[in-house]
Scaffold this active site. Structure first.
Site, short mmCIF file in Angstrom:
data_model
loop_
_atom_site.label_atom_id
_atom_site.label_comp_id
_atom_site.label_asym_id
_atom_site.label_seq_id
_atom_site.Cartn_x
_atom_site.Cartn_y
_atom_site.Cartn_z
N GLU A 166 6.41 63.20 55.94
CA GLU A 166 7.90 62.76 54.41
C GLU A 166 7.88 64.19 54.64
O GLU A 166 9.08 64.93 53.57
CB GLU A 166 6.68 63.09 53.41
CG GLU A 166 5.91 61.93 53.24
CD GLU A 166 4.61 62.05 51.76
OE1 GLU A 166 5.21 62.73 51.01
OE2 GLU A 166 3.97 61.17 51.51
N GLU A 271 1.28 52.61 56.04
CA GLU A 271 -0.21 52.84 54.77
C GLU A 271 0.15 51.69 54.26
O GLU A 271 0.94 52.00 52.86
CB GLU A 271 0.50 53.99 53.82
CG GLU A 271 -0.23 55.56 55.05
CD GLU A 271 0.11 56.42 54.20
OE1 GLU A 271 0.74 56.71 53.80
OE2 GLU A 271 0.72 57.59 55.39
C1 XIL Z 1 -3.25 60.05 49.45
C2 XIL Z 1 -4.74 59.37 48.60
O1 XIL Z 1 -4.93 58.26 49.08
C3 XIL Z 1 -5.25 59.58 47.92
O2 XIL Z 1 -6.43 60.06 47.84
C4 XIL Z 1 -4.80 61.36 47.48
O3 XIL Z 1 -5.50 62.41 46.69
C5 XIL Z 1 -2.95 61.81 47.66
O4 XIL Z 1 -2.88 61.53 48.57
N1 XIL Z 1 1.14 58.84 51.96
C6 XIL Z 1 0.75 59.75 52.18
C7 XIL Z 1 -1.36 59.76 52.36
O5 XIL Z 1 1.05 60.42 53.76
O6 XIL Z 1 -1.69 60.64 52.76
C8 XIL Z 1 -0.95 59.87 51.01
O7 XIL Z 1 -2.82 59.49 50.63
C9 XIL Z 1 0.12 58.49 50.17
C10 XIL Z 1 1.65 59.10 50.32
#
Ligand code: XIL
Length: 385
Positions: A166, A271
């Site tokens: 990010e 994701e």
């Molecule tokens: C999220 C997790 O799913 C949650 O449990 C945590 O509270 C916050 O992070 N982008 C990413 C992930 O790269 O690591 C994030 O995961 C979601 C957004």
């Protein structure tokens, strides 16, 4: 390549299922769903993110789903820099070790997530004892130590790393994170260099969300070119894939996959989840100051507290199917598709971007049953070559 009309197939199958008298919105065709990893064998890895309950196998039903359907894993939280190195020089290995052991035991492709990210980083990382920002030299050293220690520990076992997460905004500019402010934009090549030093055989990825935005997409393509031109290793772009029912379009998502493919890297959907709920606006709707409006607004944003409607469930399965159709058609470039969780019950989407909602974003419902799209994927994989 034979095109498979998943919308019609999903509609027909859901209708047939409804006639058979089953309710609840998440269960699909009868019998055991085809194993995703078998349906997709030879196409791309199909992965899931594991939280600590899954890593420690505390939920036998969820564990059965993971082992049957998935051949790749990523840690949802336990390898982020905050949990990994809560205090300078003090690394917490228990959960990460267990995560890697889980993947090895089940013969899965193991990805590490993530080495450098502005979020879920420990507070000490950017500051000195007085709370002032550290110098560029100190932050580069902290990054080097963190990456060398974590990647080095799992050398040869973790096969790929989300090195930077990010860092680019939708308009293509660099996020003004502490990394950029203190080090400058070259924190990215430095991070890739350190990761490669620690494990020369590991694949290295740049990971981000909303990568179908044209400005962001072009900036990431440029970044890939710059890393390659500098002689650094980058194997892939990870597209997070936290999508909604209306956005992005399949076309813009496909265009982004094509652009990254052309840049000469693999594409991973890292994701994937698709919220079935309305997207909240930042201000909570018109006239949001009134408490009655706020309660009403919250209810409107959380319409399926008991079960998803048949209509939205059908749309959800059809649209998720369209995305898998896209991935199958591009399996020369797409090397992994990872869901961000196992069942709807434990998805982060239940609390993001609004807390306490009941969402339905994953391939398996709260009853651990596969959704219709899991059957559709098996059919599509046969049809799309
Ligand atoms: C999220 C997790 O799913 C949650 O449990 C945590 O509270 C916050 O992070 N982008 C990413 C992930 O790269 O690591 C994030 O995961 C979601 C957004």
């Amino acid at each position: 390549m034979k095109r498979f009309n998943v919308s019609l197939a999903a509609l027909a199958a859901t209708a047939a299922f409804a006639t058979a008298g089953c309710a609840g919105g998440t269960a699909a065709a009868e019998g055991e769903a085809p194993a995703l990893k078998e349906s997709l064998a030879g196409r791309f890895y199909i992965g899931t993110a594991l939280n600590t309950d899954y890593i420690y196998e505390r939920d036998a039903q969820a564990d059965a789903v993971v082992v049957r359907h998935f051949d790749a894993i990523v840690p949802e939280n336990v390898m982020k820099s905050g949990p990994m190195q809560p205090r300078e020089g003090e690394f917490f290995w228990n959960d990460a070790d267990r995560f890697v052991e889980y993947g090895e035991k089940n013969d899965m492709w193991i990805t590490g997530h993530c080495l450098v990210w502005h979020s879920q980083a420990p507070s000490w990382f950017f500051t000195d004892a007085e709370g002032n920002d550290v110098s560029r030299e100190v932050l580069v050293e902290r990054m080097r130590t963190h990456i060398h220690t974590v990647v080095g520990r799992y050398k040869g076992r973790i096969k790929g790393w989300d090195v930077v997460n990010e860092a680019i905004m939708e308009d293509g500019s660099y996020r003004q994170s502490k990394f950029v402010k203190i080090i400058g934009e070259d924190f990215i090549p430095l991070a890739f260099q350190f990761a490669h030093e620690a494990d020369p055989d590991a694949e290295l990825y740049y990971n981000d969300y909303n990568e179908w935005y044209v400005g962001k997409r072009d900036a990431i393509v440029k970044l890939v070119g710059e890393l390659k031109a500098a002689g650094l290793r980058i194997d892939g772009v990870g597209m997070q894939g936290h999508i909604g029912m209306d956005s992005p379009s399949i076309e813009e998502y496909g265009a982004a996959i094509d652009a990254y493919g052309k840049a000469g890297v693999k594409v991973m959907i890292t994701e994937l989840d698709m919220s079935a709920l309305p997207t909240p606006t930042r201000r909570g709707g018109a006239g949001g100051a009134n408490i009655a409006d706020t309660v009403g607004y919250r209810e409107a944003m959380n319409p399926f507290t008991r079960a998803i409607s048949d209509e939205v469930n059908t749309q959800w399965n059809a649209r998720m199917g369209e995305f898998f159709k896209l991935f199958l058609e591009r399996d020369d470039v797409v090397s992994r598709v990872t869901l961000w969780g196992v069942t709807d019950a434990t998805s982060w989407k239940n609390d993001y971007p609004m807390q306490g909602r009941t969402d339905y974003p994953l391939l398996f419902g709260r009853d651990y049953q596969a959704k219709q799209v899991v059957w559709d994927i098996a059919e599509m994989a046969k049809d799309i070559k």
